[in-house]
Scaffold this active site. Structure first.
Site, mmCIF file in Angstrom:
data_model
loop_
_atom_site.group_PDB
_atom_site.id
_atom_site.type_symbol
_atom_site.label_atom_id
_atom_site.label_comp_id
_atom_site.label_asym_id
_atom_site.label_seq_id
_atom_site.Cartn_x
_atom_site.Cartn_y
_atom_site.Cartn_z
ATOM 1 N N LYS A 1 2.384 -3.239 7.344
ATOM 2 C CA LYS A 1 2.654 -3.418 5.906
ATOM 3 C C LYS A 1 4.087 -2.989 5.587
ATOM 4 O O LYS A 1 4.773 -3.648 4.798
ATOM 5 C CB LYS A 1 1.660 -2.604 5.065
ATOM 6 N N THR B 1 0.819 -1.209 0.000
ATOM 7 C CA THR B 1 0.000 0.000 0.000
ATOM 8 C C THR B 1 0.856 1.263 0.000
ATOM 9 O O THR B 1 2.006 1.236 0.464
ATOM 10 C CB THR B 1 -0.893 -0.013 1.268
ATOM 11 N N ASP B 2 0.268 2.363 -0.463
ATOM 12 C CA ASP B 2 0.984 3.649 -0.400
ATOM 13 C C ASP B 2 1.069 4.172 1.031
ATOM 14 O O ASP B 2 1.814 5.105 1.310
ATOM 15 C CB ASP B 2 0.315 4.686 -1.311
ATOM 16 N N GLU B 3 0.282 3.561 1.954
ATOM 17 C CA GLU B 3 0.244 4.096 3.323
ATOM 18 C C GLU B 3 1.575 3.924 4.045
ATOM 19 O O GLU B 3 1.829 4.584 5.055
ATOM 20 C CB GLU B 3 -0.914 3.453 4.105
ATOM 21 N N TYR C 1 -1.693 -0.495 11.032
ATOM 22 C CA TYR C 1 -1.837 -1.148 9.723
ATOM 23 C C TYR C 1 -0.648 -0.823 8.826
ATOM 24 O O TYR C 1 0.023 -1.724 8.314
ATOM 25 C CB TYR C 1 -3.144 -0.713 9.047
HETATM 26 P P1 NAD Z 1 -9.336 -7.509 2.384
HETATM 27 O O1 NAD Z 1 -9.345 -7.234 3.848
HETATM 28 O O2 NAD Z 1 -10.576 -7.252 1.587
HETATM 29 O O3 NAD Z 1 -8.916 -9.031 2.115
HETATM 30 C C1 NAD Z 1 -7.911 -9.678 2.827
HETATM 31 C C2 NAD Z 1 -8.059 -11.174 2.594
HETATM 32 O O4 NAD Z 1 -6.993 -11.826 3.296
HETATM 33 C C3 NAD Z 1 -9.366 -11.751 3.136
HETATM 34 O O5 NAD Z 1 -9.925 -12.623 2.186
HETATM 35 C C4 NAD Z 1 -8.932 -12.512 4.383
HETATM 36 O O6 NAD Z 1 -9.766 -13.643 4.681
HETATM 37 C C5 NAD Z 1 -7.534 -12.947 4.006
HETATM 38 N N1 NAD Z 1 -6.688 -13.208 5.179
HETATM 39 C C6 NAD Z 1 -6.543 -12.429 6.273
HETATM 40 N N2 NAD Z 1 -5.715 -13.008 7.155
HETATM 41 C C7 NAD Z 1 -5.304 -14.185 6.586
HETATM 42 C C8 NAD Z 1 -4.432 -15.217 6.999
HETATM 43 N N3 NAD Z 1 -3.819 -15.172 8.197
HETATM 44 N N4 NAD Z 1 -4.224 -16.263 6.161
HETATM 45 C C9 NAD Z 1 -4.855 -16.323 4.954
HETATM 46 N N5 NAD Z 1 -5.709 -15.368 4.529
HETATM 47 C C10 NAD Z 1 -5.932 -14.318 5.330
HETATM 48 O O7 NAD Z 1 -8.101 -6.664 1.815
HETATM 49 P P2 NAD Z 1 -7.941 -5.939 0.411
HETATM 50 O O8 NAD Z 1 -8.497 -4.577 0.511
HETATM 51 O O9 NAD Z 1 -8.385 -6.835 -0.670
HETATM 52 O O10 NAD Z 1 -6.352 -5.803 0.371
HETATM 53 C C11 NAD Z 1 -5.556 -6.833 -0.198
HETATM 54 C C12 NAD Z 1 -4.100 -6.420 -0.132
HETATM 55 O O11 NAD Z 1 -3.907 -5.207 -0.853
HETATM 56 C C13 NAD Z 1 -3.617 -6.145 1.288
HETATM 57 O O12 NAD Z 1 -2.316 -6.641 1.410
HETATM 58 C C14 NAD Z 1 -3.633 -4.628 1.390
HETATM 59 O O13 NAD Z 1 -2.645 -4.177 2.293
HETATM 60 C C15 NAD Z 1 -3.309 -4.227 -0.027
HETATM 61 N N6 NAD Z 1 -3.839 -2.937 -0.467
HETATM 62 C C16 NAD Z 1 -5.156 -2.622 -0.276
HETATM 63 C C17 NAD Z 1 -5.645 -1.406 -0.737
HETATM 64 C C18 NAD Z 1 -7.096 -1.047 -0.595
HETATM 65 O O14 NAD Z 1 -7.474 0.087 -0.882
HETATM 66 N N7 NAD Z 1 -7.975 -1.949 -0.190
HETATM 67 C C19 NAD Z 1 -4.788 -0.511 -1.374
HETATM 68 C C20 NAD Z 1 -3.444 -0.863 -1.549
HETATM 69 C C21 NAD Z 1 -2.986 -2.080 -1.103
HETATM 70 P P1 TYD Z 2 -10.766 3.912 4.452
HETATM 71 O O1 TYD Z 2 -11.755 3.512 3.411
HETATM 72 O O2 TYD Z 2 -10.851 3.267 5.803
HETATM 73 O O3 TYD Z 2 -9.306 3.753 3.820
HETATM 74 P P2 TYD Z 2 -7.856 4.235 4.417
HETATM 75 O O4 TYD Z 2 -8.008 4.619 5.832
HETATM 76 O O5 TYD Z 2 -7.046 3.001 4.236
HETATM 77 O O6 TYD Z 2 -7.428 5.372 3.537
HETATM 78 O O7 TYD Z 2 -10.900 5.475 4.685
HETATM 79 C C1 TYD Z 2 -10.763 6.389 3.613
HETATM 80 C C2 TYD Z 2 -10.850 7.790 4.189
HETATM 81 O O8 TYD Z 2 -12.174 7.995 4.699
HETATM 82 C C3 TYD Z 2 -9.918 8.007 5.363
HETATM 83 O O9 TYD Z 2 -9.415 9.348 5.314
HETATM 84 C C4 TYD Z 2 -10.805 7.832 6.582
HETATM 85 C C5 TYD Z 2 -12.156 8.311 6.093
HETATM 86 N N1 TYD Z 2 -13.340 7.647 6.691
HETATM 87 C C6 TYD Z 2 -14.378 8.428 7.208
HETATM 88 O O10 TYD Z 2 -14.340 9.676 7.197
HETATM 89 N N2 TYD Z 2 -15.457 7.778 7.740
HETATM 90 C C7 TYD Z 2 -15.542 6.424 7.802
HETATM 91 O O11 TYD Z 2 -16.549 5.875 8.326
HETATM 92 C C8 TYD Z 2 -14.469 5.627 7.253
HETATM 93 C C9 TYD Z 2 -14.516 4.127 7.306
HETATM 94 C C10 TYD Z 2 -13.393 6.300 6.706
#
Ligand code: NAD
Ligand code: TYD
Length: 349
Positions: free
Chosen positions: A160, A131-133, A156
């Site tokens: 990461k 992630t970019d975070e 988080y």
């Molecule tokens: P998500 O929470 O929707 O999915 C995570 C999946 O991992 C779930 O299916 C969960 O059951 C599985 N999981 C969790 N713990 C596990 C374990 N111990 N063993 C096996 N499986 C396990 O997450 P996402 O949003 O799809 O993110 C996927 C990846 O992409 C993550 O690594 C996240 O850091 C990264 N990412 C997410 C975003 C975003 O905006 N969602 C952006 C950039 C990077």
């Molecule tokens: P989120 O979807 O949790 O992603 P991330 O924290 O990984 O960027 O949140 C996106 C943005 O929205 C973040 O600045 C937090 C804000 N947010 C709210 O204002 N209200 C909410 O209920 C949630 C879940 C997030």
């Protein structure tokens, strides 16, 4: 013939990635390993679950003995590692769960792959999805580059960042064949309704308050999930071993402007009076340590591998809302917890 392990394939991004690989590469065997936590939902993959090149395995990436057996059984040539705890707010209440899964889980997966590949790294790739975070929080100006120093601020993002460091350590120490990408915030179908966009769609549908943290001035850089998984496909096949690629669409929105856009589009689609959904906006206590702004510079990916995002945000949001409106049962199962029964129904255990 490649046999590829996708971890976390039942989650949001993992399910899109799994679908893309199962359909686009019928000559690859795709194994989806997922623990099925609250975020893992096999209903996300109903359309490909019976495809001959797809296998689901339930398991935990922190269980090294299990991983060793899995690698011995399948002899994977590639790993696409998505599994993680992914929600910042949950990491604030339960940081150890994030350190356990994201740090120990990634290290265990690396170790199992390293033992199985045993120094034979030809045509092998361990791709870590990040992630970019990890780069921290920006002020009003500037972007995250691949060279930006890590400065994670939530449990988080710190977990990461730790996992990214361990992946790189395997490359530098063992010449282990890694690739990493760091992507901005994703949105789209199958997004669990605890994250901002699906939460607001769900709440607008149900006339519930839309909780905006602080003043709603925090900025996120949003990318449609299918563009993210296309980038992963490109990097997996054409990126260089040992390299990191940023993924993002130059699409920055303050949270309040984004939620107002959602309200506007939902009013139109639901035939509600203009402005009615906006009345649901409710300012609530800010998130602890809330990062102000994320913004990705993805020039390297564009220049070296030719990837560009395909969708404008308003179009992507419109597609996303349409998907949620057409998939009310998915949303109902997720919000009621019913989806967790799907595994036993589908797999009979
Ligand atoms: P998500 O929470 O929707 O999915 C995570 C999946 O991992 C779930 O299916 C969960 O059951 C599985 N999981 C969790 N713990 C596990 C374990 N111990 N063993 C096996 N499986 C396990 O997450 P996402 O949003 O799809 O993110 C996927 C990846 O992409 C993550 O690594 C996240 O850091 C990264 N990412 C997410 C975003 C975003 O905006 N969602 C952006 C950039 C990077
Ligand atoms: P989120 O979807 O949790 O992603 P991330 O924290 O990984 O960027 O949140 C996106 C943005 O929205 C973040 O600045 C937090 C804000 N947010 C709210 O204002 N209200 C909410 O209920 C949630 C879940 C997030």
């Amino acid at each position: 013939m490649h046999t590829i392990l996708i971890t976390g394939g039942a989650g949001f991004i993992g399910s899109h990635l799994t679908r893309l690989f199962v359909i686009k590469y019928p000559n690859y065997n795709i194994v989806n390993l997922d623990k099925l936590t609250y975020a893992g939902n096999l209903e996300n993959l109903k359309d490909v679950e019976n495809d001959p090149n797809y296998t689901f395995v339930k398991g935990d990436i922190t269980d090294l003995a299990f991983l060793r057996e899995l690698f011995a059984t399948y002899n994977f040539t590639g790993v696409l590692h998505c599994a993680a705890e992914s929600h910042v707010d949950r990491s604030i209440t339960d940081p150890l769960a994030f350190i356990h899964t994201n740090v120990l889980g990634t290290a265990s997966l690396l170790q199992a792959a390293k033992e199985n590949w045993n120094g034979n790294y030809d045509n092998k790739t361990f791709y870590h999805i990040s992630t970019d975070e990890v780069y921290g929080s920006l002020g009003a100006e500037g972007f995250f580059y691949e060279t930006t120093a890590y400065d994670p601020r939530s449990p988080y993002s710190a977990s990461k960042a730790s996992s990214d460091h361990i992946v790189r350590a395997f490359y530098h120490t063992y010449h282990f064949p890694i690739k990493i990408s760091n992507c901005s915030n994703n949105y789209g179908p199958y997004h669990f309704p605890e994250k901002l966009i699906p939460l607001c769609i769900h709440n607008i549908l149900n006339n519930k308050p839309l909780p905006i943290y602080g003043k709603g001035e925090n900025v996120r850089d949003w990318l449609y999930v299918e563009d993210h998984v296309r980038a992963i496909d490109t990097i997996f096949h054409n990126g260089k071993i040992g390299e990191t690629y940023n993924i993002g669409g130059h699409n920055e929105w303050t949270n309040i402007d984004l939620v107002k856009e959602l309200c506007k589009q939902m009013d139109e689609k639901l035939g509600r009076e203009k402005g009615s959904s906006e009345k649901l906006i409710t300012y609530v206590t800010d998130r602890a340590g809330h990062d102000l702004r994320y913004a990705i510079d993805a020039t390297k990916l564009k220049n070296e591998l030719g990837w560009l995002p395909s969708l404008q945000f308003e179009e992507g949001i419109s597609k996303t809302i349409d998907w949620y409106l057409a998939n009310a049962q998915w949303l109902q199962h997720v919000t009621s917890g019913n989806y967790q029964q799907y595994y036993s129904k589908q797999y009979g255990v």
